[in-house]
Design a protein around this motif. Structure first.
Motif: not given
Length: 363
Positions: A136-139, A159-161, A357-358
């Motif tokens: 998700l973060v990479r994209q 995001v993992h947290h 939100f993410f």
């Protein structure tokens, strides 16, 4: 000393969870009927996380075939990291620590390894949620900018947290595991603060940094001869192995315990809480700011792998939490009528808001 004043051994923790099958504890691995688990919610989380790990593996292999090796490298390194970190935690006495140095034990699930210490679903937890957060973060483009490795790693941790804590605050209420609380400095409801910071936040950051450092970003084979292709695969395999083994080292170096020790500061419940809020809060604000700058509100990407799985994860736990609310609100002094401690619903609600939100940000 009373049980609440001193740490417990494995046998005492087993009794707290209701007891295990003796022959299972003596077995390196065992399979138990899913219809005989302590609570039906345990079946749900098993399926959810095992599906997530396999779905992530399928996605990483597809990206590898397309020439992007970092995805498969991250997935495999997460498994190596899990084994390198979790197994010593399960057997502290093998490392010379006292037999009450355990941090926690898991209940009996359908498939269990290492003499009842490690359920299969926990082995799937790392490549399920960590990998989905990484994708998700990479994209979202956080890695594709100045200081991208650092900013991206912080984003993966954040995001993992927020997704992990929805799980972490639910499990104790139905006996999925029990913590050995005297071995922790402070807790938020039933969850030790060090778990919320170290395992849920620092761990994925360490894994991301190690992967970015050691795993080749691409092993494209289109124009490579057989010898060159073999060399690229070997470099990828070695880089992945080293990333997985290096991650626990980075993890330990980044934990609050290490920094408090290096700075010669005594860790008290208050100081741990303040430092944790400052650390996670700062990373959260930075990640949200980056996403607001780089992405826009959109629901288009919800059908893509990482968001689809994390949305499924969020939906399943929304249902589980709705089921748990009567027991949660009837708990007396933080303990349900079944004798299990409850998590922090306000924290879970806050994490759920950020999780949504993410999921709704898109390049």
């Amino acid at each position: 000393m009373t049980e609440t004043e001193s740490a417990l051994t494995f046998t005492q923790l087993v009794e707290r969870l209701g007891g295990f099958t003796p022959q299972n504890i003596e077995s390196w691995a065992f399979v138990k009927s899913p219809f005989t688990l302590s609570h039906w919610t345990m079946n749900v989380v098993e399926v959810l996380l095992i599906v997530g790990a396999l779905w992530g593996l399928r996605h990483s292999i597809a990206r590898f075939k397309a020439g992007e090796s970092v995805y498969l490298g991250f997935w495999l390194a997460s498994v190596i990291f899990m084994l390198a970190l979790e197994i010593p935690v399960y057997f502290p006495e093998k490392l010379g620590a006292p037999d009450n140095a355990l941090f926690f034990i898991h209940n009996e699930f359908s498939v269990q390894f290492f003499f009842g210490r490690a359920p299969l679903y926990i082995l799937a937890l790392y490549p399920a949620i960590m990998y989905a957060a990484f994708v998700l973060v990479r994209q979202a483009g956080l890695f594709d900018q100045r200081c991208g490795a650092f900013i991206g790693a912080l984003g993966v941790g954040v995001v993992h947290h927020v997704f992990y804590e929805i799980f972490d605050h639910f499990g104790p209420q139905y006996g999925w595991w029990t913590w050995n609380y005297p071995n922790f400095t402070s807790s938020l409801a039933s969850v030790p603060v060090s778990s919320m910071v170290s395992f849920a936040f620092v761990g994925p950051i360490a894994l991301t940094l190690a992967t970015q450092l050691l795993v080749p970003k691409s092993v494209a084979m289109d124009n490579a001869d057989a010898k060159d292709a073999s060399g690229r695969v070997r470099r990828f395999a070695l880089g992945t192995l080293l990333a997985g083994l290096l991650t626990p080292v980075i993890f330990v170096l980044l934990t609050l315990d290490t920094w408090f020790s290096l700075l010669g500061i005594e860790m008290t419940p208050r100081s741990e809480m303040v430092a944790s809020v400052a650390l996670v809060g700062t990373a959260l604000l930075l990640t949200v700011g980056q996403l607001l700058r780089l992405t826009t509100f959109s629901s288009r990407g919800l059908w893509a792998y990482s968001k689809a799985y994390l949305a499924l994860f969020l939906g399943v736990f929304a249902g589980l939490w709705l089921y748990a609310l009567p027991d949660y609100f009837s708990a007396v002094e933080g303990v349900t009528s079944q004798g299990y401690p409850i998590g922090s619903l306000p924290y879970v609600l806050g994490c759920s808001g950020f999780a949504i939100f993410f999921l709704l940000r898109e390049l």
